[in-house]
Design an enzyme around this catalytic site. Structure first.
Site, mmCIF file in Angstrom:
data_model
loop_
_atom_site.group_PDB
_atom_site.id
_atom_site.type_symbol
_atom_site.label_atom_id
_atom_site.label_comp_id
_atom_site.label_asym_id
_atom_site.label_seq_id
_atom_site.Cartn_x
_atom_site.Cartn_y
_atom_site.Cartn_z
ATOM 1 N N CYS A 116 0.892 -1.270 0.094
ATOM 2 C CA CYS A 116 -0.033 -0.011 -0.104
ATOM 3 C C CYS A 116 1.022 1.404 -0.010
ATOM 4 O O CYS A 116 0.434 2.468 -0.236
ATOM 5 C CB CYS A 116 -1.031 -0.001 1.188
ATOM 6 N N HIS A 282 -4.060 6.880 1.001
ATOM 7 C CA HIS A 282 -4.225 5.543 0.723
ATOM 8 C C HIS A 282 -5.604 5.106 1.094
ATOM 9 O O HIS A 282 -6.234 5.199 2.145
ATOM 10 C CB HIS A 282 -3.288 4.534 1.069
ATOM 11 N N ASN A 312 -9.865 -1.149 -2.153
ATOM 12 C CA ASN A 312 -8.584 -0.824 -1.812
ATOM 13 C C ASN A 312 -7.680 -1.376 -3.330
ATOM 14 O O ASN A 312 -7.770 -2.633 -3.387
ATOM 15 C CB ASN A 312 -8.265 -1.683 -0.592
HETATM 16 N N1 ACO Z 1 -18.418 -10.375 5.487
HETATM 17 C C1 ACO Z 1 -19.334 -10.630 6.588
HETATM 18 N N2 ACO Z 1 -18.591 -10.690 8.032
HETATM 19 C C2 ACO Z 1 -17.105 -10.547 7.766
HETATM 20 C C3 ACO Z 1 -16.464 -10.472 6.754
HETATM 21 C C4 ACO Z 1 -17.216 -10.052 5.652
HETATM 22 N N3 ACO Z 1 -16.468 -9.756 4.490
HETATM 23 N N4 ACO Z 1 -15.390 -10.362 7.183
HETATM 24 C C5 ACO Z 1 -15.069 -10.607 8.447
HETATM 25 N N5 ACO Z 1 -16.422 -10.880 8.758
HETATM 26 C C6 ACO Z 1 -16.882 -11.247 10.063
HETATM 27 C C7 ACO Z 1 -15.640 -11.740 11.072
HETATM 28 O O1 ACO Z 1 -15.664 -13.218 11.019
HETATM 29 C C8 ACO Z 1 -15.928 -11.329 12.549
HETATM 30 O O2 ACO Z 1 -16.884 -12.323 12.968
HETATM 31 P P1 ACO Z 1 -17.102 -12.737 14.521
HETATM 32 O O3 ACO Z 1 -17.434 -11.601 15.308
HETATM 33 O O4 ACO Z 1 -18.284 -13.628 14.551
HETATM 34 O O5 ACO Z 1 -15.721 -13.551 14.582
HETATM 35 C C9 ACO Z 1 -16.643 -9.943 12.386
HETATM 36 O O6 ACO Z 1 -17.000 -9.942 10.939
HETATM 37 C C10 ACO Z 1 -15.724 -8.959 12.867
HETATM 38 O O7 ACO Z 1 -14.263 -9.154 12.135
HETATM 39 P P2 ACO Z 1 -13.254 -8.116 12.215
HETATM 40 O O8 ACO Z 1 -12.167 -8.492 11.220
HETATM 41 O O9 ACO Z 1 -13.032 -7.935 13.446
HETATM 42 O O10 ACO Z 1 -13.888 -6.887 11.388
HETATM 43 P P3 ACO Z 1 -13.416 -5.335 11.444
HETATM 44 O O11 ACO Z 1 -14.513 -4.258 11.968
HETATM 45 O O12 ACO Z 1 -12.115 -5.198 12.094
HETATM 46 O O13 ACO Z 1 -13.352 -5.290 9.843
HETATM 47 C C11 ACO Z 1 -11.441 -4.843 8.263
HETATM 48 C C12 ACO Z 1 -12.495 -5.845 9.149
HETATM 49 C C13 ACO Z 1 -12.589 -4.110 7.268
HETATM 50 C C14 ACO Z 1 -10.835 -5.816 7.378
HETATM 51 C C15 ACO Z 1 -10.819 -3.626 9.170
HETATM 52 O O14 ACO Z 1 -10.349 -4.312 10.202
HETATM 53 C C16 ACO Z 1 -9.868 -3.099 8.469
HETATM 54 O O15 ACO Z 1 -10.014 -2.127 7.455
HETATM 55 N N6 ACO Z 1 -8.529 -3.089 8.737
HETATM 56 C C17 ACO Z 1 -7.452 -2.380 8.337
HETATM 57 C C18 ACO Z 1 -6.989 -2.974 6.735
HETATM 58 C C19 ACO Z 1 -6.031 -2.227 6.407
HETATM 59 O O16 ACO Z 1 -5.795 -0.991 6.341
HETATM 60 N N7 ACO Z 1 -4.879 -2.817 5.394
HETATM 61 C C20 ACO Z 1 -3.687 -2.166 4.992
HETATM 62 C C21 ACO Z 1 -3.754 -2.065 3.718
HETATM 63 S S1 ACO Z 1 -3.750 -3.566 2.649
HETATM 64 C C22 ACO Z 1 -2.265 -3.839 2.090
HETATM 65 O O17 ACO Z 1 -1.284 -3.133 2.390
HETATM 66 C C23 ACO Z 1 -2.062 -4.936 1.109
#
Ligand code: ACO
Length: 355
Positions: A116, A282, A312
């Site tokens: 990223c 980003h 993304n």
């Molecule tokens: N649809 C439905 N439910 C889902 C999905 C989905 N696509 N994905 C995960 N869940 C569920 C999980 O299983 C979990 O269920 P549980 O509570 O029963 O265990 C619940 O949703 C919550 O999951 P979390 O991972 O805790 O969700 P969060 O609110 O953290 O959101 C996300 C996830 C969007 C990935 C977030 O954490 C995020 O944006 N993180 C940062 C990403 C980022 O900045 N990446 C860097 C750049 S990418 C790179 O460098 C390549």
């Protein structure tokens, strides 16, 4: 003082639109979950067999080259940032060179792997080459075709719903005009948490890094002295060939590092938050962007977000968003533009540009 500027910018996104509802047909997810947690409504996917990371990069590059007022043969260095290359090797830079029909061999082509932050790392490299007078037209491309390497089952939903395909490109050129150009770039890395957001197979690690992760994983290696480390049937059968991410862990660090690295750049340039005219973060998550916006006290019209449309696009996200902002007239000559990214590695960085 010789500085570098962005002399031309372009982007390309594939035509195929994939909505959140489309993804619900192949995995257990929902439009509501995706929108609420990330802001994403739809993303683009390249056309299999017809488009690749480097061809999309070439389409964006053609626009950037034209807008920079040069011929493609005048490009004297290529920098290609991607985490989804056409080939493991050779790099995408030479494939882009071929796709653009640049037959001149007096140029170099460099691939960088900073996920990223790839575009900001690339911009910093281009800036150094131009400032020192070594090159005049550095073509910097960020492109991704994520859709070919994601896990389209419920197992992969936390990663798969986030990513989209696309490409952005700039031509970095010298400027001697006062009050114009790249003022500073700041780059950071911390390998402590390398596996928190990673795509580890195929690779030569052979399980070595478990001493850092504390997690012994069975990758199905045989007792043979050579071979079977990069990729084997066990990895394929056990879905060990997809990206993985500890989303919340990444999120918490991202919201800390984005403002930090922006403040660092401002301080070095002798500027303040209030001097920023446009921030192009980003596009990792709309909630991360909103948090950074609040920290910097910026209005909605001072932050360019398009994650809603494209998801993304990793190394492509900043140049696509910046290009859109420029095309919409939201960035004008003399504006202070702030770019910032955080991602896998972890690596993060920022850039300040007087447009
Ligand atoms: N649809 C439905 N439910 C889902 C999905 C989905 N696509 N994905 C995960 N869940 C569920 C999980 O299983 C979990 O269920 P549980 O509570 O029963 O265990 C619940 O949703 C919550 O999951 P979390 O991972 O805790 O969700 P969060 O609110 O953290 O959101 C996300 C996830 C969007 C990935 C977030 O954490 C995020 O944006 N993180 C940062 C990403 C980022 O900045 N990446 C860097 C750049 S990418 C790179 O460098 C390549």
């Amino acid at each position: 003082m010789l500085r570098s500027k962005i002399g031309g910018i372009g982007y390309y996104v594939p035509e195929k639109v994939v909505t959140n509802d489309d993804l619900t047909k192949v995995m257990d997810t929902s439009d509501e979950w995706i929108k609420e947690r990330t802001g994403i409504e739809e993303r683009r996917y390249g056309i299999k067999h017809k488009e690749t990371t480097s061809t999309m990069g070439a389409r964006a590059a053609e626009i950037a080259i034209e807008r920079a007022g040069i011929q493609k043969e005048e490009v004297d260095f290529i920098i290609f940032a991607t985490l989804s290359p056409d080939y493991y090797f050779p790099g995408s830079g030479v494939l882009l060179q071929r796709e653009l029909g640049i037959t001149k061999t007096e140029i170099g082509a460099l691939d960088i792997r900073n996920q990223c932050s790839g575009f900001i790392y690339g911009l910093s490299i281009a800036d150094q080459f131009v400032r020192t007078g070594m090159y005049k037209n550095v073509l910097l491309v960020g492109a991704e075709m994520h859709s070919m390497g994601l896990d389209f089952t419920t197992r992969g939903r936390n990663v798969t719903v986030i990513f989209g395909d696309g490409a952005g490109a700039v031509v970095v050129q010298p400027t001697e005009e006062e009050n114009q150009g790249i003022l500073t770039t700041k780059l950071h890395s911390d390998g402590t948490y390398a596996e928190k957001l990673a795509f580890i197979n195929p690779g030569s690690h052979g399980g070595y890094h478990s001493k850092h992760t504390g997690e012994e994983v069975d990758y199905g290696y045989s007792d043979a002295e050579y071979g079977d480390i990069f990729l084997n049937q066990h990895m394929l059968d056990n879905a060990q060939i997809f990206p993985n991410m500890e989303g919340q862990f990444v999120f918490k660090l991202a919201v800390q590092k984005f403002p930090e690295v922006i403040m660092e750049a401002l301080s070095e340039a002798g500027l303040e938050k209030k001097d920023i005219d446009m921030m192009v973060p980003h596009q990792a998550n709309l909630r991360i962007s909103a948090f950074v916006q609040r920290q910097l006290g910026l209005r909605d019209d001072q932050v360019w977000n398009n994650i809603q449309k494209y998801g993304n696009t990793t190394a492509a996200s900043i140049p696509i968003a910046l290009c859109e902002a420029v095309e919409a007239g939201a960035v004008k000559r003399g504006d202070l533009v702030c770019l910032a990214a955080f991602g896998s590695g972890f690596t993060w960085g920022s850039a300040l540009i007087r447009w």
